[in-house]
Design a protein around this motif. Structure first.
Motif, short mmCIF file in Angstrom:
data_model
loop_
_atom_site.label_atom_id
_atom_site.label_comp_id
_atom_site.label_asym_id
_atom_site.label_seq_id
_atom_site.Cartn_x
_atom_site.Cartn_y
_atom_site.Cartn_z
N ASP A 1 4.16 10.97 -12.18
CA ASP A 1 4.30 9.52 -12.13
C ASP A 1 5.44 9.03 -13.01
O ASP A 1 6.11 8.04 -12.69
CB ASP A 1 3.00 8.85 -12.55
CG ASP A 1 1.93 8.92 -11.47
OD1 ASP A 1 2.27 9.34 -10.34
OD2 ASP A 1 0.77 8.56 -11.74
N GLU B 1 0.35 7.68 3.96
CA GLU B 1 -0.96 8.23 4.29
C GLU B 1 -1.14 9.66 3.81
O GLU B 1 -2.25 10.18 3.80
CB GLU B 1 -1.19 8.13 5.80
CG GLU B 1 -1.27 6.68 6.25
CD GLU B 1 -1.35 6.51 7.75
OE1 GLU B 1 -1.32 7.52 8.47
OE2 GLU B 1 -1.44 5.36 8.21
N TRP C 1 4.41 -2.75 -7.39
CA TRP C 1 5.07 -3.32 -6.20
C TRP C 1 5.72 -4.65 -6.55
O TRP C 1 5.07 -5.57 -7.06
CB TRP C 1 4.05 -3.49 -5.09
CG TRP C 1 4.52 -4.23 -3.88
CD1 TRP C 1 3.99 -5.37 -3.36
CD2 TRP C 1 5.61 -3.89 -3.02
NE1 TRP C 1 4.67 -5.75 -2.23
CE2 TRP C 1 5.69 -4.86 -2.00
CE3 TRP C 1 6.54 -2.84 -3.03
CZ2 TRP C 1 6.64 -4.82 -1.00
CZ3 TRP C 1 7.51 -2.81 -2.03
CH2 TRP C 1 7.55 -3.79 -1.02
N GLU D 1 2.52 1.89 -3.37
CA GLU D 1 1.60 2.33 -4.42
C GLU D 1 1.03 3.72 -4.16
O GLU D 1 0.59 4.39 -5.10
CB GLU D 1 0.46 1.32 -4.56
CG GLU D 1 0.96 -0.04 -5.09
CD GLU D 1 -0.12 -1.10 -5.13
OE1 GLU D 1 -1.20 -0.85 -4.53
OE2 GLU D 1 0.11 -2.17 -5.73
N THR D 2 1.03 4.16 -2.91
CA THR D 2 0.41 5.45 -2.58
C THR D 2 1.39 6.47 -2.04
O THR D 2 1.08 7.67 -2.00
CB THR D 2 -0.70 5.27 -1.54
OG1 THR D 2 -0.12 4.81 -0.30
CG2 THR D 2 -1.75 4.27 -2.02
N THR E 1 0.83 -1.21 0.00
CA THR E 1 0.00 0.00 0.00
C THR E 1 0.86 1.26 0.00
O THR E 1 0.60 2.20 -0.76
CB THR E 1 -0.94 -0.01 1.21
OG1 THR E 1 -1.81 -1.13 1.13
CG2 THR E 1 -1.77 1.28 1.27
N TRP E 2 1.89 1.28 0.83
CA TRP E 2 2.75 2.46 0.90
C TRP E 2 3.51 2.66 -0.41
O TRP E 2 3.70 3.80 -0.85
CB TRP E 2 3.72 2.34 2.06
CG TRP E 2 3.05 2.36 3.40
CD1 TRP E 2 1.86 2.92 3.72
CD2 TRP E 2 3.56 1.78 4.60
NE1 TRP E 2 1.59 2.73 5.05
CE2 TRP E 2 2.61 2.02 5.62
CE3 TRP E 2 4.72 1.06 4.93
CZ2 TRP E 2 2.79 1.59 6.93
CZ3 TRP E 2 4.90 0.63 6.24
CH2 TRP E 2 3.94 0.89 7.23
N ASP F 1 -1.37 11.78 0.72
CA ASP F 1 -1.60 11.53 -0.70
C ASP F 1 -0.61 12.26 -1.60
O ASP F 1 -0.42 11.90 -2.76
CB ASP F 1 -3.03 11.94 -1.11
CG ASP F 1 -4.08 11.04 -0.49
OD1 ASP F 1 -3.72 9.91 -0.11
OD2 ASP F 1 -5.24 11.47 -0.36
N ASP F 2 0.03 13.33 -1.08
CA ASP F 2 0.94 14.11 -1.89
C ASP F 2 2.41 13.72 -1.68
O ASP F 2 3.30 14.38 -2.20
CB ASP F 2 0.78 15.60 -1.57
CG ASP F 2 -0.61 16.11 -1.92
OD1 ASP F 2 -1.16 15.65 -2.93
OD2 ASP F 2 -1.13 16.97 -1.18
N GLU F 3 2.63 12.64 -0.93
CA GLU F 3 4.00 12.31 -0.56
C GLU F 3 4.89 12.08 -1.78
O GLU F 3 6.04 12.51 -1.82
CB GLU F 3 4.00 11.05 0.31
CG GLU F 3 5.38 10.62 0.79
CD GLU F 3 5.52 10.68 2.28
OE1 GLU F 3 6.61 11.05 2.75
OE2 GLU F 3 4.56 10.36 2.98
N TYR F 4 4.37 11.38 -2.78
CA TYR F 4 5.17 11.08 -3.95
C TYR F 4 5.13 12.20 -5.00
O TYR F 4 5.86 12.15 -5.98
CB TYR F 4 4.67 9.79 -4.61
CG TYR F 4 5.25 8.52 -4.06
CD1 TYR F 4 6.43 8.51 -3.32
CD2 TYR F 4 4.62 7.30 -4.30
CE1 TYR F 4 6.96 7.32 -2.84
CE2 TYR F 4 5.14 6.12 -3.83
CZ TYR F 4 6.31 6.13 -3.09
OH TYR F 4 6.83 4.96 -2.63
#
Length: 263
Positions: A109, A100, A123, A96-97, A93-94, A102-105
Motif C-alpha cells: 500500500d 474485481e 478517492w 479503492e480496490t 470502488t475501483w 483483489d490482487d490487482e493492486y
C-alpha cells in the motif's frame, strides 16, 4: 452481403458479414479494411439509423480469426444493463480496490500510495465536466477515425446502439475482463465520459480501446483528477504504462486521444 439489422444501412457498405449469438445479431463487420471516409459517413448518419460505427482491430494482425470479432469471443450473456450503474460509485470502488481482482493492486500500500500521489489511496472524486462547443465531439471522433483508417488495418463494425459506450455492451466485448467482468460497468463510465467530456468510442481491439476527446485538459491541475478516473477504470495505465499518476496525467495534457489497454 447478409444484413442482420431491421434497418437498412444508411450508405452503401463494402462486403461484410453478421456476427451472431444464439441467432441474435451482435454486430456487422466488414470483410476487409474500413474504407477511408466511410466511418465518418456512418457516424453522421447515426442519429437517424441507430447504427453506431466502430473501428475494429484484432489481437494479432496475422490471425485469420480476427480475434475477438470473428472467433466467437464475444459474450453478451455476461453483460448486464449499463444504465443500472452509478459511474461515480464504480470509479470510487475501483480506485479503492483495484477492480474485481483483489490482487490487482498488489500488497504494498505504501508503494501504491506513492504512485498515486497527490491523491494516494483516498478517492479524489470525479473530474468536473467541461463546456463542449456544438458539434465538437462528433467532429473530433470523425477526425480520429479518418486518421486511424489511413494508417491501420482496421475493419468497420456496426452495432445497433445509442452510443459507442452502449455498443461495447451490446456486442458483448470482454476486453477489460481481467479488471471488470461485466462490460456494462465499463460502458456506464464511458457513457458518463461522453456526457462530461464529449469522449467517444472510435476504435476497439481485443483488450484495447481508443476514444476521441474534443476538449482535453490544458494543464496538469486539470489533468490529474481525470487521470485518476482513467486509472480507476484501467489500472494498467500506470502499472504497465506511465510509472505514476502524475506522469500519466502529463500525457493527457492537450491530448485528443485516450487509449486504454487491459493486460
Amino acid at each position: 452481403m447478409t444484413w442482420p439489422f431491421d434497418v437498412a444501412p444508411p450508405v452503401p457498405l463494402p462486403p461484410g458479414r453478421p456476427v451472431l449469438a444464439d441467432e441474435r445479431p451482435l454486430l456487422w463487420i466488414s470483410d476487409g479494411p474500413a474504407p477511408v471516409g466511410l466511418w465518418e459517413q456512418l457516424h453522421r448518419a447515426h442519429p437517424q439509423s441507430g447504427l453506431w460505427p466502430l473501428l475494429l482491430s484484432p489481437l494479432d494482425d496475422a490471425d485469420p480469426a480476427f480475434r475477438p470479432w470473428l472467433s466467437g469471443e464475444l459474450y453478451p450473456e455476461l453483460v448486464s444493463d449499463f444504465e443500472w450503474y452509478n459511474p461515480a460509485a464504480l470509479l470510487r470502488t475501483w480506485w479503492e480496490t483495484g477492480g474485481e481482482d483483489d490482487d490487482e493492486y498488489g500488497d504494498d500500500d505504501g508503494e501504491l500510495a506513492e504512485a498515486l500521489a497527490p491523491y494516494g489511496l483516498r478517492w479524489p472524486g470525479t473530474a468536473p465536466a467541461v463546456p463542449l462547443p456544438d458539434g465538437a465531439a462528433g467532429a473530433e471522433a470523425r477526425g480520429l477515425a479518418g486518421a486511424l483508417c489511413s494508417v491501420k488495418d482496421v475493419r468497420l463494425g456496426l452495432v445497433r446502439a445509442r452510443s459507442g459506450a452502449e455498443a461495447l455492451a451490446v456486442c458483448g466485448w470482454s476486453g477489460p475482463a481481467n479488471h471488470v467482468g461485466d462490460t456494462a460497468k465499463i460502458a456506464a463510465v464511458l457513457a458518463d465520459w461522453e456526457r462530461r467530456f464529449g469522449a467517444q468510442v472510435v476504435e476497439v481491439g481485443f483488450d484495447t480501446l481508443q476514444l476521441s476527446v474534443p476538449v482535453p485538459p490544458t494543464n496538469l491541475a486539470e489533468a490529474l483528477p481525470l487521470a485518476a478516473e482513467h486509472v480507476a477504470l484501467c489500472p494498467d495505465q500506470i502499472q504497465h504504462g506511465a510509472p505514476t499518476l502524475t506522469a500519466y496525467a502529463e500525457l493527457l495534457v492537450d491530448s485528443h486521444q485516450w487509449h486504454f489497454w487491459w493486460d
